[in-house]
Write an enzyme that holds these catalytic residues in place. Structure first.
Site, PDB file in Angstrom:
ATOM      1  N   SER A 189       0.680  -1.114  -0.068  1.00  0.00           N
ATOM      2  CA  SER A 189      -0.103  -0.023   0.204  1.00  0.00           C
ATOM      3  C   SER A 189       0.830   1.282  -0.074  1.00  0.00           C
ATOM      4  O   SER A 189       1.822   1.398  -0.980  1.00  0.00           O
ATOM      5  CB  SER A 189      -0.878  -0.271   1.235  1.00  0.00           C
ATOM      6  OG  SER A 189      -1.998   0.838   0.996  1.00  0.00           O
ATOM      7  N   ASP A 341      -9.884  -3.088  -5.435  1.00  0.00           N
ATOM      8  CA  ASP A 341      -8.863  -2.121  -4.853  1.00  0.00           C
ATOM      9  C   ASP A 341      -8.790  -0.967  -5.804  1.00  0.00           C
ATOM     10  O   ASP A 341      -8.413  -0.882  -6.753  1.00  0.00           O
ATOM     11  CB  ASP A 341      -7.600  -2.840  -4.840  1.00  0.00           C
ATOM     12  CG  ASP A 341      -6.409  -1.896  -4.142  1.00  0.00           C
ATOM     13  OD1 ASP A 341      -6.631  -0.833  -3.847  1.00  0.00           O
ATOM     14  OD2 ASP A 341      -5.129  -2.443  -4.275  1.00  0.00           O
ATOM     15  N   HIS A 371      -8.015  -4.757  -1.242  1.00  0.00           N
ATOM     16  CA  HIS A 371      -6.922  -3.931  -0.664  1.00  0.00           C
ATOM     17  C   HIS A 371      -6.868  -4.084   0.668  1.00  0.00           C
ATOM     18  O   HIS A 371      -7.804  -4.327   1.369  1.00  0.00           O
ATOM     19  CB  HIS A 371      -7.010  -2.487  -1.061  1.00  0.00           C
ATOM     20  CG  HIS A 371      -5.892  -1.591  -0.566  1.00  0.00           C
ATOM     21  ND1 HIS A 371      -5.027  -1.443  -1.500  1.00  0.00           N
ATOM     22  CD2 HIS A 371      -5.617  -1.003   0.541  1.00  0.00           C
ATOM     23  CE1 HIS A 371      -3.988  -0.782  -0.880  1.00  0.00           C
ATOM     24  NE2 HIS A 371      -4.502  -0.354   0.335  1.00  0.00           N
TER      25      HIS A 371
END
Ligand SMILES: *[C@@H]1O[C@H](CO)[C@@H](O)[C@H](O)[C@H]1NC(C)=O
Ligand SMILES: *[C@@H]1O[C@H](CO)[C@@H](O)[C@H](O)[C@H]1NC(C)=O
Ligand SMILES: *[C@@H]1O[C@H](CO)[C@@H](O)[C@H](O)[C@H]1NC(C)=O
Length: 401
Positions: A189, A341, A371
């Protein structure tokens, strides 16, 4: 008391509502994902209320919630785990106990959390890094870099660079028995964004060029120019990471003034004269056909906002904002993207661009995952997809590092 009742009432309504909200059909373990999504939406609403009433800043609730996941450094039969400092930056270290004839590989792991939350001390990151150390017989270094909004951009980058440079010293590598030719930088991320950035910065520095063998990125964020790519549109409301939540949290890395959130939400945050850069993140050009679907390309609006938005021109914010000659010397790369995501297309575009200039890239796309899946790798809230992603990531390291 009244406030508490109100909050409780709102939570109940939300719970009932969201439990029945549809989520994508082929998602794995739908009821668990729905629960995660619901809890996140309740937290988002609560954080909004708290900010509105002046109780605390929006991101602070998420900071507190994530911090409850932190665990002490606990060694086991195979791995010594210690919290220490490299050049005054806190790091958590994973050192294999077993005797080794050879020097070990090493992984520097940069955690995610939208630049405002998270720590390598979180149970899920501890799980990933411990397993990496165990299966690879590798040393793992996890920097606990400074977070926004207390420390704005580029504090996180500076801390990661300091830790990496400290670790790369001959005497330090020797102390930990690390083979200098087998070092990887990894992150998920926002940690994937930091990974992309620090690798580019090291590659530009004659003293550190070619010292890192590989980079591994798990659902990375790699640009802030266009917040209306197909993946942002398709996953606008989550599950888990909605477009609004991602923007509300990560904008705090750049600025303390909250007005800019609205500009980013409208995709109108790019400054005058920035149109030249759009070609680096043009999804209509770089996205594989399969992901374009029926989406129509719309350029981000530029020239409406000018002070804070200059940051969005900085390639340390968006590793995608560099030309092909700056990309071509990057090391062996692994990218994991997830279908559900908003950041999916960032990863897909980086894969295309790196491959176009001849960088060897392995790419795994996880069709049924969200995600943040690796955050749910430990009981009681674990997702099989999170475990699968961790397994893929470590298997890639085993074969390539
Ligand atoms: C230690 O390593 C052995 C052999 O790889 C493995 O079977 C065992 O599960 C490991 N222990 C822990 C606590 O991970
Ligand atoms: C984006 O890509 C499309 C298709 O390749 C092209 O027509 C368009 O002009 C590009 N726009 C920008 C701003 O780069
Ligand atoms: C790529 O960018 C670098 C740094 O801005 C610049 O020096 C170089 O000339 C550019 N190369 C090309 C081919 O545009």
């Amino acid at each position: 008391m009244g406030n508490k009742m109100l909050l409780f009432g709102i939570s109940c309504i939300l719970l009932a509502y969201y439990t029945y909200m549809p989520i994508p059909e082929n998602i794995e373990e739908p009821w668990k994902v729905r629960l995660i999504d619901t809890l996140t939406k309740i937290a988002t609403l609560t954080a909004t209320l708290f900010e509105y009433t002046g109780l605390m800043k929006f991101e602070h609730l998420f900071f507190i919630l994530m911090r409850t996941q932190n665990i002490e450094p606990i060694s086991d039969e195979n791995i010594t785990v210690i919290d220490t400092e490299f050049s005054n930056i806190p790091v958590r270290l994973y050192l294999p106990k077993r005797k080794s004839e050879r020097q070990r590989p090493a992984v520097i792991y940069i955690h995610g959390g939208a630049f405002v939350t998270g720590s390598p001390k979180m149970e899920s990151y501890d799980f990933v890094n411990r397993m990496t150390a165990n299966r690879l017989d590798a040393v793992v270094v996890a920097p606990d870099y400074r977070l926004a909004p207390q420390y704005l951009f580029p504090a996180a980058i500076e801390d990661c660079i300091i830790v990496i440079k400290f670790f790369l010293q001959d005497k330090v590598l020797e102390k930990y028995g690390v083979d200098p030719a087998h070092i990887c930088i990894s992150g998920d991320s926002s940690g994937g964004s930091l990974t992309g950035t620090v690798i580019q910065l090291l590659q530009d520095d004659p003293e550190y060029r070619n010292k890192i063998k590989a980079q591994a990125m798990i659902y990375p964020g790699l640009q802030t120019i266009d917040t209306w790519m197909p993946s942002y549109r398709e996953n606008e409301n989550g599950p888990f990471l909605s477009r609004k939540l991602a923007i509300m949290l990560s904008v705090r890395y750049f600025t303390k003034e909250t007005e800019s959130v609205h500009a980013v939400l409208r995709n109108e945050h790019m400054p005058e004269g920035s149109r030249d850069l759009f070609k680096f993140v043009n999804w209509s050009h770089f996205l594989p056909e399969k992901y374009k679907k029926n989406h129509v390309y719309r350029e981000p609006i530029h020239g409406k906002l000018n002070t804070f938005s200059a940051l969005h021109l900085d390639r340390r914010v968006s590793p995608l904002l560099v030309n092909d000659s700056q990309l071509q010397n990057l090391p062996l790369t692994y990218v994991i993207t997830c279908e559900y995501d908003i950041l999916r297309d960032d990863g897909l575009i980086y894969v295309t661009r790196l491959r176009n200039v001849g960088v060897p890239v392995t790419h795994d796309h996880i069709e049924d995952a969200i995600h943040g899946a690796i955050l749910f790798s430990t009981a009681p809230m674990y997702l099989h997809s999170g475990l699968r992603i961790i397994d893929k990531y470590i298997s890639w390291l085993q074969e390539n590092l």
